[in-house]
Design an enzyme around this catalytic site. Structure first.
Site, mmCIF file in Angstrom:
data_model
loop_
_atom_site.group_PDB
_atom_site.id
_atom_site.type_symbol
_atom_site.label_atom_id
_atom_site.label_comp_id
_atom_site.label_asym_id
_atom_site.label_seq_id
_atom_site.Cartn_x
_atom_site.Cartn_y
_atom_site.Cartn_z
ATOM 1 N N PHE A 153 35.584 46.265 30.561
ATOM 2 C CA PHE A 153 34.447 46.571 31.432
ATOM 3 C C PHE A 153 34.043 45.347 32.226
ATOM 4 O O PHE A 153 32.889 45.193 32.602
ATOM 5 C CB PHE A 153 33.259 47.058 30.587
ATOM 6 C CG PHE A 153 33.599 48.272 29.756
ATOM 7 C CD1 PHE A 153 33.655 49.528 30.347
ATOM 8 C CD2 PHE A 153 33.907 48.148 28.410
ATOM 9 C CE1 PHE A 153 33.990 50.652 29.591
ATOM 10 C CE2 PHE A 153 34.232 49.262 27.646
ATOM 11 C CZ PHE A 153 34.280 50.514 28.241
ATOM 12 N N CYS A 269 37.770 48.447 41.758
ATOM 13 C CA CYS A 269 37.507 49.415 40.686
ATOM 14 C C CYS A 269 36.730 50.641 41.132
ATOM 15 O O CYS A 269 37.262 51.747 41.126
ATOM 16 C CB CYS A 269 36.780 48.718 39.535
ATOM 17 S SG CYS A 269 37.816 47.504 38.716
ATOM 18 N N LYS A 272 38.314 53.212 43.831
ATOM 19 C CA LYS A 272 39.549 53.901 43.417
ATOM 20 C C LYS A 272 39.357 54.671 42.101
ATOM 21 O O LYS A 272 39.989 55.707 41.903
ATOM 22 C CB LYS A 272 40.737 52.927 43.346
ATOM 23 C CG LYS A 272 40.723 51.936 42.214
ATOM 24 C CD LYS A 272 41.840 52.124 41.212
ATOM 25 C CE LYS A 272 41.789 50.993 40.210
ATOM 26 N NZ LYS A 272 42.044 51.376 38.852
HETATM 27 C C1 UDX Z 1 32.964 47.123 38.227
HETATM 28 C C2 UDX Z 1 32.185 47.460 36.942
HETATM 29 O O1 UDX Z 1 30.871 46.934 37.048
HETATM 30 C C3 UDX Z 1 32.923 46.906 35.746
HETATM 31 O O2 UDX Z 1 32.243 47.254 34.556
HETATM 32 C C4 UDX Z 1 34.333 47.466 35.726
HETATM 33 O O3 UDX Z 1 35.066 46.990 34.644
HETATM 34 C C5 UDX Z 1 35.053 47.138 37.029
HETATM 35 O O4 UDX Z 1 34.281 47.626 38.130
HETATM 36 P P1 UDX Z 1 33.203 44.980 39.796
HETATM 37 O O5 UDX Z 1 34.178 45.776 40.614
HETATM 38 O O6 UDX Z 1 33.508 43.563 39.466
HETATM 39 O O7 UDX Z 1 32.951 45.712 38.405
HETATM 40 O O8 UDX Z 1 31.845 44.991 40.625
HETATM 41 P P2 UDX Z 1 30.325 45.435 40.421
HETATM 42 O O9 UDX Z 1 29.490 44.267 40.077
HETATM 43 O O10 UDX Z 1 30.230 46.622 39.575
HETATM 44 O O11 UDX Z 1 29.978 45.829 41.937
HETATM 45 C C6 UDX Z 1 30.731 46.817 42.604
HETATM 46 C C7 UDX Z 1 30.266 46.970 44.025
HETATM 47 O O12 UDX Z 1 28.985 47.612 44.065
HETATM 48 C C8 UDX Z 1 30.090 45.688 44.824
HETATM 49 O O13 UDX Z 1 30.626 45.874 46.118
HETATM 50 C C9 UDX Z 1 28.588 45.485 44.867
HETATM 51 O O14 UDX Z 1 28.198 44.761 46.013
HETATM 52 C C10 UDX Z 1 28.103 46.916 44.905
HETATM 53 N N1 UDX Z 1 26.739 47.103 44.386
HETATM 54 C C11 UDX Z 1 26.454 46.822 43.090
HETATM 55 C C12 UDX Z 1 25.750 47.636 45.221
HETATM 56 O O15 UDX Z 1 26.008 47.911 46.408
HETATM 57 N N2 UDX Z 1 24.505 47.843 44.722
HETATM 58 C C13 UDX Z 1 24.188 47.573 43.438
HETATM 59 O O16 UDX Z 1 23.032 47.805 43.048
HETATM 60 C C14 UDX Z 1 25.186 47.044 42.604
#
Ligand code: UDX
Length: 442
Positions: A153, A269, A272
């Site tokens: 995660f 992540c 996709k």
């Molecule tokens: C995610 C999951 O959080 C993680 O648990 C999993 O294993 C892999 O996918 P990650 O892809 O590193 O992790 O990014 P994350 O911090 O979840 O953010 C994803 C996207 O959402 C980013 O583009 C972020 O900018 C966006 N985001 C996040 C928002 O637009 N608003 C939010 O409130 C939170």
């Protein structure tokens, strides 16, 4: 334990170094010679805070090795599959080529470990049903190796912390009780320090563990698209989505996290995974159950287009020859990952419509130069914004959040700003003379 990680990308390299740091003997395997050469020298092939330190310390301890030769796996007992499962080029399902290639490459070297029965552990995000297929593949190949699913995660930018101090550990175990107990005992040894620290452990069968991962990411994506849908309504009414997020987040059934409205989610992540989840549910005849995820995806894509449309409106209806600065290229701060990045999507759209776009990102500039040669790249926000008629903040790096509106105004041609992440203080920017717009805030 003697552990191999198969695949040394964000997931596998961080896992390998982290597992060595807690005392295991780890071999990182990958087919990419350059990546393995860099890792052997302690060079991180990607930007991930804290990773190079753990990597160098683990290499110095002598417990971490890297190789491109799968035959080296023979002496190891636990083999952890950490390869990518990207979206298919011609479809929305997950491409399992790398998972199958990794297992096929390992099979001839299994059952040789002197420590005892081997365990293959899946950590990659896969469509439900994959673990069962791989377990059958092991049996058909005549190996005695057990299989467990153990989804990760980790968040980019916090990958080391999330690997060493996970908020939960999930095991997907074989249906056969004796095999399940044996696989669990091996996994418990792998995660001994985390379990001793009372990290919650959740166990289930293979499909449950596979579904935990895609359910978690789908829920997170839904939360973001929910608040972005509210932002759309705020834009039509004059409401303030940040205040709404604060107010609803105070209800502890909802919680304040993942309610940041803006240009939407990207990365390797969430986008996709929701598409692969829908595709798999469709194959299983349960497509209707997840049809709402199509809406989640559409809300997310609309946010990017909204920024493009707002840019056109602020520039008086045309992009041709207009100088635009885009602050941010990575899909999120503290990462150089540009996969499905909203910032790069918007920058490319603006450039494709005739604007003269300069991008800057504290970590992803080199990637932009190779991946999007049509975009200009600047070393920082001030260089990018020089003579710009519009500035867009699309990835909320700290150095952009700390920008001084008075100083930045000195270098631009026109003081127009879109804060695509709602991270700046509207009053301060407007007082400094900017036409400042943000996402779902008046
Ligand atoms: C995610 C999951 O959080 C993680 O648990 C999993 O294993 C892999 O996918 P990650 O892809 O590193 O992790 O990014 P994350 O911090 O979840 O953010 C994803 C996207 O959402 C980013 O583009 C972020 O900018 C966006 N985001 C996040 C928002 O637009 N608003 C939010 O409130 C939170």
């Amino acid at each position: 334990m003697r552990i191999t990680t198969v695949g040394c990308g964000y997931l596998g390299a961080v896992y390998a170094a982290s597992m060595a740091s807690i005392g295991h003997e780890v071999l990182g395997l990958d087919v990419d010679q350059k990546k393995i050469d860099d890792l052997k020298k302690g060079i991180a092939p990607f930007h991930e805070p804290g990773f190079e330190k753990v990597l160098t310390e683990a290499l110095a301890s002598g417990r971490l090795r890297f190789s491109t030769d799968y035959a080296d796996a023979a002496d190891y007992q636990v083999h952890v599959i950490c390869v990518g499962t990207p979206q298919q080029i011609n479809g929305s399902g997950a491409d399992l080529t790398y998972v199958h290639a990794a297992v096929d490459a390992l099979i001839p070297h299994l059952d040789k470990c002197p420590d005892g029965r081997s365990l293959l552990v899946g950590r990659s995000t896969v469509p439900v049903g994959t673990a069962q297929i791989l377990a059958q593949k092991l049996k058909d190949a005549g190996t005695d190796t057990l299989l467990a699913w153990n989804p990760e995660f980790l968040r980019e930018g916090f990958a080391v912390k999330d690997t060493l101090y996970p908020d939960r550990i999930v095991y997907g175990l074989p249906d056969d009780g004796a095999e399940a107990a044996e696989a669990k005992a091996l996994l418990d040894e792998v995660y001994e320090p985390m379990l001793k620290a009372d990290t919650p452990l959740v166990t289930g069968n293979y499909p449950t563990a596979e579904l935990v991962k895609v359910s978690a990411n789908s829920f997170l994506a839904t939360k973001i698209s929910f608040i972005n849908a509210v932002a759309e309504v705020c834009e039509a009414t004059g409401g303030d989505v940040s205040v709404i997020a604060e107010a609803i987040g105070l209800d502890d059934r909802i919680g304040p996290k993942f309610l940041r409205a803006g240009v939407g989610f990207g990365g390797g992540c969430l986008p996709k995974d929701i598409r692969a989840f829908m595709a798999r549910a469709g194959e299983l005849g349960a497509g209707e159950a997840l049809s709402f995820l199509r809406e989640v995806d559409m809300v997310n894509n609309r946010r990017r287009d909204h920024v493009v449309n707002l840019s056109r409106e602020m520039l008086g209806g045309s992009f041709t020859g207009k100088k635009i600065a885009v602050l941010g290229a990575a899909f999120k701060p503290d990462s150089d990952d540009t996969r499905q990045s909203p910032a790069l999507y918007v920058a490319s759209k603006l450039s494709g419509r005739g604007a003269d776009v300069t991008v800057t990102d504290p970590a992803a500039n080199e990637r932009v130069k190779t991946e999007r040669p049509n975009l200009k790249v600047a070393k920082d926000a001030f260089e990018a914004a020089k003579d710009a008629e519009l500035v867009l903040l699309l990835t909320e790096w700290d150095e952009f959040k700390q920008l001084d509106p008075v100083a930045l105004k000195e270098v631009v041609a026109e003081a127009r700003f879109i804060d695509g992440r709602n991270v700046l203080n509207p009053a301060a920017w407007r007082e400094a003379g900017w036409d400042y717009r943000s996402m779902g805030r008046p």
